[in-house]
Scaffold this active site. Structure first.
Site, PDB file in Angstrom:
ATOM      1  N   ASP A 101       3.465  -0.579  11.576  1.00  0.00           N
ATOM      2  CA  ASP A 101       2.814   1.030  10.952  1.00  0.00           C
ATOM      3  C   ASP A 101       2.134   1.366  12.215  1.00  0.00           C
ATOM      4  O   ASP A 101       1.544   0.600  12.915  1.00  0.00           O
ATOM      5  CB  ASP A 101       1.814   0.634   9.963  1.00  0.00           C
ATOM      6  CG  ASP A 101       1.684   2.013   9.335  1.00  0.00           C
ATOM      7  OD1 ASP A 101       2.373   2.244   8.180  1.00  0.00           O
ATOM      8  OD2 ASP A 101       0.455   2.629   9.679  1.00  0.00           O
ATOM      9  N   ASP A 152       0.784  -1.351  -0.102  1.00  0.00           N
ATOM     10  CA  ASP A 152       0.175   0.038  -0.020  1.00  0.00           C
ATOM     11  C   ASP A 152       0.830   1.239  -0.004  1.00  0.00           C
ATOM     12  O   ASP A 152       0.356   2.295  -0.572  1.00  0.00           O
ATOM     13  CB  ASP A 152      -0.891  -0.033   1.153  1.00  0.00           C
ATOM     14  CG  ASP A 152      -0.289  -0.135   2.466  1.00  0.00           C
ATOM     15  OD1 ASP A 152       0.941  -0.232   2.527  1.00  0.00           O
ATOM     16  OD2 ASP A 152      -0.833  -0.350   3.553  1.00  0.00           O
ATOM     17  N   HIS A 153       2.003   1.365   0.596  1.00  0.00           N
ATOM     18  CA  HIS A 153       2.849   2.590   0.628  1.00  0.00           C
ATOM     19  C   HIS A 153       3.585   3.018  -0.503  1.00  0.00           C
ATOM     20  O   HIS A 153       3.780   4.031  -0.565  1.00  0.00           O
ATOM     21  CB  HIS A 153       3.964   2.290   2.070  1.00  0.00           C
ATOM     22  CG  HIS A 153       3.153   2.481   3.281  1.00  0.00           C
ATOM     23  ND1 HIS A 153       2.031   1.917   3.805  1.00  0.00           N
ATOM     24  CD2 HIS A 153       3.635   3.367   4.422  1.00  0.00           C
ATOM     25  CE1 HIS A 153       1.592   2.309   4.837  1.00  0.00           C
ATOM     26  NE2 HIS A 153       2.645   3.313   5.253  1.00  0.00           N
ATOM     27  N   SER A 162      12.334   6.765  16.384  1.00  0.00           N
ATOM     28  CA  SER A 162      11.441   5.823  15.988  1.00  0.00           C
ATOM     29  C   SER A 162      12.235   4.458  16.378  1.00  0.00           C
ATOM     30  O   SER A 162      13.172   4.349  17.009  1.00  0.00           O
ATOM     31  CB  SER A 162      11.415   5.740  14.357  1.00  0.00           C
ATOM     32  OG  SER A 162      12.336   5.316  13.866  1.00  0.00           O
ATOM     33  N   ARG A 219      -2.365  12.512   9.740  1.00  0.00           N
ATOM     34  CA  ARG A 219      -1.045  13.330  10.111  1.00  0.00           C
ATOM     35  C   ARG A 219      -1.200  14.657   9.143  1.00  0.00           C
ATOM     36  O   ARG A 219      -1.494  14.401   8.097  1.00  0.00           O
ATOM     37  CB  ARG A 219       0.018  12.521  10.035  1.00  0.00           C
ATOM     38  CG  ARG A 219      -0.105  11.599  11.035  1.00  0.00           C
ATOM     39  CD  ARG A 219       1.430  10.896  11.261  1.00  0.00           C
ATOM     40  NE  ARG A 219       1.221  10.304  12.569  1.00  0.00           N
ATOM     41  CZ  ARG A 219       1.831   9.250  12.994  1.00  0.00           C
ATOM     42  NH1 ARG A 219       2.946   8.815  12.244  1.00  0.00           N
ATOM     43  NH2 ARG A 219       1.619   8.678  14.331  1.00  0.00           N
ATOM     44  N   ARG A 231      13.143   2.267  14.146  1.00  0.00           N
ATOM     45  CA  ARG A 231      13.709   1.818  13.233  1.00  0.00           C
ATOM     46  C   ARG A 231      15.131   0.802  13.250  1.00  0.00           C
ATOM     47  O   ARG A 231      15.783   1.177  13.915  1.00  0.00           O
ATOM     48  CB  ARG A 231      14.164   2.971  12.267  1.00  0.00           C
ATOM     49  CG  ARG A 231      14.515   2.794  10.926  1.00  0.00           C
ATOM     50  CD  ARG A 231      14.858   4.493  10.404  1.00  0.00           C
ATOM     51  NE  ARG A 231      13.530   5.365  10.450  1.00  0.00           N
ATOM     52  CZ  ARG A 231      13.773   6.577  10.621  1.00  0.00           C
ATOM     53  NH1 ARG A 231      15.003   6.940  10.411  1.00  0.00           N
ATOM     54  NH2 ARG A 231      12.496   7.483  10.643  1.00  0.00           N
TER      55      ARG A 231
HETATM   56  S1  SF4 Z   1      -1.773   6.578   7.965  1.00  0.00           S
HETATM   57 FE1  SF4 Z   1      -0.104   5.282   7.196  1.00  0.00          FE
HETATM   58  S2  SF4 Z   1      -1.442   3.379   6.666  1.00  0.00           S
HETATM   59 FE2  SF4 Z   1      -2.938   4.915   6.932  1.00  0.00          FE
HETATM   60  S3  SF4 Z   1      -3.052   5.695   4.607  1.00  0.00           S
HETATM   61 FE3  SF4 Z   1      -1.774   7.105   5.627  1.00  0.00          FE
HETATM   62  S4  SF4 Z   1       0.208   6.104   5.330  1.00  0.00           S
HETATM   63 FE4  SF4 Z   1      -1.180   4.646   4.763  1.00  0.00          FE
END
Ligand code: SF4
Length: 758
Positions: A160, A95-96, A643, A448, A645
């Site tokens: 995630d 998805d990313h 993070s 975000r 990471r």
């Molecule tokens: S919050 Fe993270 S998982 Fe959800 S759509 Fe945005 S990037 Fe993708």
């Protein structure tokens, strides 16, 4: 089809006896979070009353989910454990990496070419290790998890931050780094500081323009981006029960914006409805049979302030829509105050683009409510005054919102439907003219809105609101438009008011049978079936790190003495380097390039003791490794904060750094270094940091007596022939010392697999 039903069935079969055992040992009323945490403790002998926010506890989650960017290195590491399959059911989601540019079909096609080697690799390893693989276009990790895998009372981790989305179905779901995922995949306990618990009682009922999104937008303002740190947010009350399951998921998803470990709702009928609608009636039935264990005890609800570390009440009947931002999700402005706040802060009010969807807000309810706003606008001859984009969370949602006519309504006002993927939410948005860096405003229903997050332009003012408010603002073109009170001028020059949104929690005609983009693993394929393109610069097979040779370290040159703050971003930068996440050798070229050299106040310029000249950190580290010596890194307080990471710990190990000696560590980074076999030490006397000189050779002795609580001797040999000696502490326990001896934590698992003939 119900995924992993046997695991879920077995969980519910044991739930009652486990809760009884916990009650016996703890002897006090339990919150829902405690019930789930204690039923997932790694070693059942270790159940006791843990200090919330104090004690570290090992857990055994039920499942793992990984997105394509983070899965690469996690799986490459897991492969070194020598296991046949993952220890718990696992899924990978593409998805990313999909760029949103020209619309779903074209963008997916492009992603299939640009990311081919990553997709081929992930698809092949998923086959080998029996991992569910969700192809590009299938949807966003958290939406897929909610639709297919989450179950009330369960516990999962995901690589995630917004994994907590599954809390909408009553699951403790926590976002982690790849190293944590590897622990669970390989069958080790997964360590977490026992969280504090924030109780939020929702009373009343939402109405009109207010939605579940506004609840979390308000809470983000109340708690701020730090207020939830180290805590689980537990929701309950009649207001909570009045919300749809997907609305609950939105709230849990965005709980990450308060820093919360995760968020969770008690089991109720909305979860039964959602499970039934998504083809999981058998799971719903099992959950219903265990209903009492999927809520907090009645004593807790009767006196919440006594049982939660923090307690908040919110009356949904009084809640108005919020718009949060710019640049931070906790700057919460009630919509009625936006005109005043925008003027006071000089926020640009002309909205260029409104974006709805993402993993946070693309449920049937969200899309149907936003579509009802558009339908009403069209009937009143209104047009969109901003650009409009829609990012469905999954193919399932895309197909039914297309079938039910919602996407067509969006297209009628110029809406562009992107692929079912992260796209603009994670900066994968080829936005026209974003490179001009001009000041502008956008509004979206994502989670975000930090600077540069969507389009890379630091001058884009990003605001967050519900999909229906974003849609209303798109129709007005103004950030200050308040659909509750304001009117719009239509094509005939008449002032009209938008009707309140209307939507349905679930599709009346069901989710239907669609090709969801799931690839069922063909378990049992051999190593050779794993596809890594030859000459790939994005993927590289890992080799196990060497075990410790049993000798003290002598004559190690200082690599870098980092000055001041040194976060995981300084140690292993993101941005450009993200594409190398599956290639340790390539990504190691960013090692410590952001750290400040104490001796010249420059980044990525350090003395190479072999040549006497200044060079980059990665080149110098490599030179020391190739000369056979290895090296030492020194640092100050909270080294490695940020993070989780794992690259920040793998890179030094790969580049031959043997010891990291600092004033103090950020705990996760310290553990990650230990797992990779790097020796982590702290100064007993922090002033000894000042003794280290740029051209020092360093001895680390006393390793033959390495034991919990022992001290290690550090000797600095200065170039003027003098020496200074001091003691360093370590925080290794017995099993962590084994990791050091074996060369890494994974080496231990591989060895034990060999011994057991696996
Ligand atoms: S919050 Fe993270 S998982 Fe959800 S759509 Fe945005 S990037 Fe993708």
């Amino acid at each position: 089809m119900i995924f992993d039903f046997e695991m879920i069935d077995s969980f519910y079969k044991q739930l009652e006896s486990r809760i009884l055992e916990i009650r016996k040992k703890l002897n006090h009323p339990l919150t829902l979070s405690e019930k789930i945490l204690f039923t997932h403790i790694y070693s059942r002998n270790h159940i006791k009353s843990f200090g919330r926010g104090i004690d570290y506890v090992d857990f055994l989650p039920d499942r793992v989910a990984m997105q394509d960017a983070t899965a690469q290195m996690a799986i490459l590491q897991f492969m070194m454990a020598g296991k046949e399959t993952t220890a718990v059911p696992t899924s990978v989601h593409c998805d990313h990496l999909i760029l949103a540019q020209s619309g779903a079909a074209a963008d997916l096609k492009t992603a299939g070419v640009t990311n081919k080697e990553v997709y081929d690799f992930l698809s092949s390893v998923c086959n080998k290790y029996d991992i569910g693989f969700w192809k590009p276009g299938a949807g966003i990790i958290h939406q897929i998890v909610l639709e297919n895998y989450a179950f009330p009372g369960g516990m999962m981790i995901g690589t995630d931050s917004h994994t907590p989305n599954a809390g909408g179905l009553g699951m403790i779901a926590i976002g982690v780094g790849g190293a944590d995922a590897v622990d669970v995949l390989a069958g080790m306990g997964w360590e977490l500081k026992f969280p504090k618990i924030i109780g939020i009682k929702l009373t009343g009922k939402l109405s009109g323009w207010s939605s579940a999104k506004d609840i979390i937008l308000k809470i983000s303002g109340l708690l701020t981006v730090k207020g939830g740190t180290g805590s689980i947010i537990e929701y309950f009350g009649e207001g909570a029960e009045s919300l749809s399951c997907t609305g609950k998921a939105t709230i849990c998803n965005m709980g990450a914006e308060t820093g919360a470990t995760c968020s969770i709702f008690s089991f109720d009928k909305s979860m039964i409805e959602y499970l039934n609608a998504t083809g999981r009636k058998d799971v719903a039935d099992l959950a219903r049979e265990n209903e009492a264990h999927l809520k907090a005890d009645s004593e807790v609800y009767a006196d919440p302030a006594r049982y939660y570390d923090q307690y908040i009440e919110i009356n949904l009947s009084e809640l108005e829509p919020y718009i949060n931002g710019p640049f931070t999700p906790d700057l919460a402005t009630p919509i009625s105050k936006m005109k005043e706040e925008a003027a006071k802060n000089n926020w640009p009010i002309d909205v260029e683009v409104g974006l709805i969807g993402s993993c946070t807000n693309s449920s049937y309810e969200d899309i149907s409510r936003a579509a009802s706003v558009v339908k009403n606008a069209l009937s009143q001859k209104l047009v969109a005054r901003s650009e409009f984009t829609i990012t469905p969370g999954s193919e399932q949602i895309r197909a039914i919102t297309e079938r039910d006519g919602f996407l067509e309504l969006f297209r009628k006002i110029g809406g562009q439907v992107f692929a079912n993927a992260c796209g603009p939410c994670i900066g994968q948005w080829a936005r026209k003219d974003a490179n001009n860096k001009k000041v502008n405003t956008i509004i979206h229903s994502f989670n975000r809105n930090f600077a540069k997050r969507t389009d890379g332009n630091p001058n884009t003012y990003g605001f967050v609101a519900s999909p229906e408010i974003v849609t209303a603002i798109v129709l007005s073109g103004k950030l200050t438009f308040n659909p509750l009170t304001d009117t719009l001028t239509n094509g005939d020059g008449i002032e009209v008011r938008l009707a309140e949104p209307e939507g349905l929690n679930l599709p009346p005609d069901g989710f239907g049978n669609i090709d969801s983009g799931y690839q069922k693993p063909v378990h049992g394929s051999d190593e050779k079936s794993i596809i890594i393109a030859s000459g790939s610069d994005r993927l590289q097979m890992l080799s196990p790190f060497k075990e410790w040779d049993g000798k003290d370290f002598f004559n190690l040159p200082l690599l870098i003495k980092a000055k001041g703050k040194c976060t995981t971003d300084h140690i292993s930068m993101a941005g450009f380097w993200l594409k190398y996440r599956g290639h340790l050798e390539n990504i190691s070229e960013n090692y410590m390039i952001g750290a400040l050299n104490y001796f010249n106040d420059q980044t990525n310029s350090i003395l190479n003791q072999l040549t006497g000249s200044y060079d980059t950190v990665p080149h110098t580290a490599r030179a020391y490794r190739e000369s056979g010596s290895g090296s030492v890194v020194a640092g100050e307080e909270n080294f490695g904060e940020g993070s989780s990471r794992e690259h920040a710990a793998m890179e030094p190990r790969f580049l031959g750094v043997k010891v990291v000696l600092v004033k103090s560590f950020a705990r996760i980074h310290e553990t990650n270094l230990k797992k990779q076999g790097v020796l982590t030490l702290t100064f007993v006397n922090k002033d000894d940091y000042n003794k280290i000189k740029e051209d020092d050779k360093i001895d680390i002795t006393g390793l033959s007596k390495f034991a919990p609580g022992s001290q290690i001797t550090v000797t600095l040999a200065h170039s003027d022939g003098t020496k200074e000696k001091f003691l360093a502490n370590h925080s290794y326990n017995e099993s962590q010392i084994e990791w050091f001896n074996a060369g890494s934590a994974l080496n231990i698992i591989r060895k034990s697999n060999k011994i057991n003939g696996i």
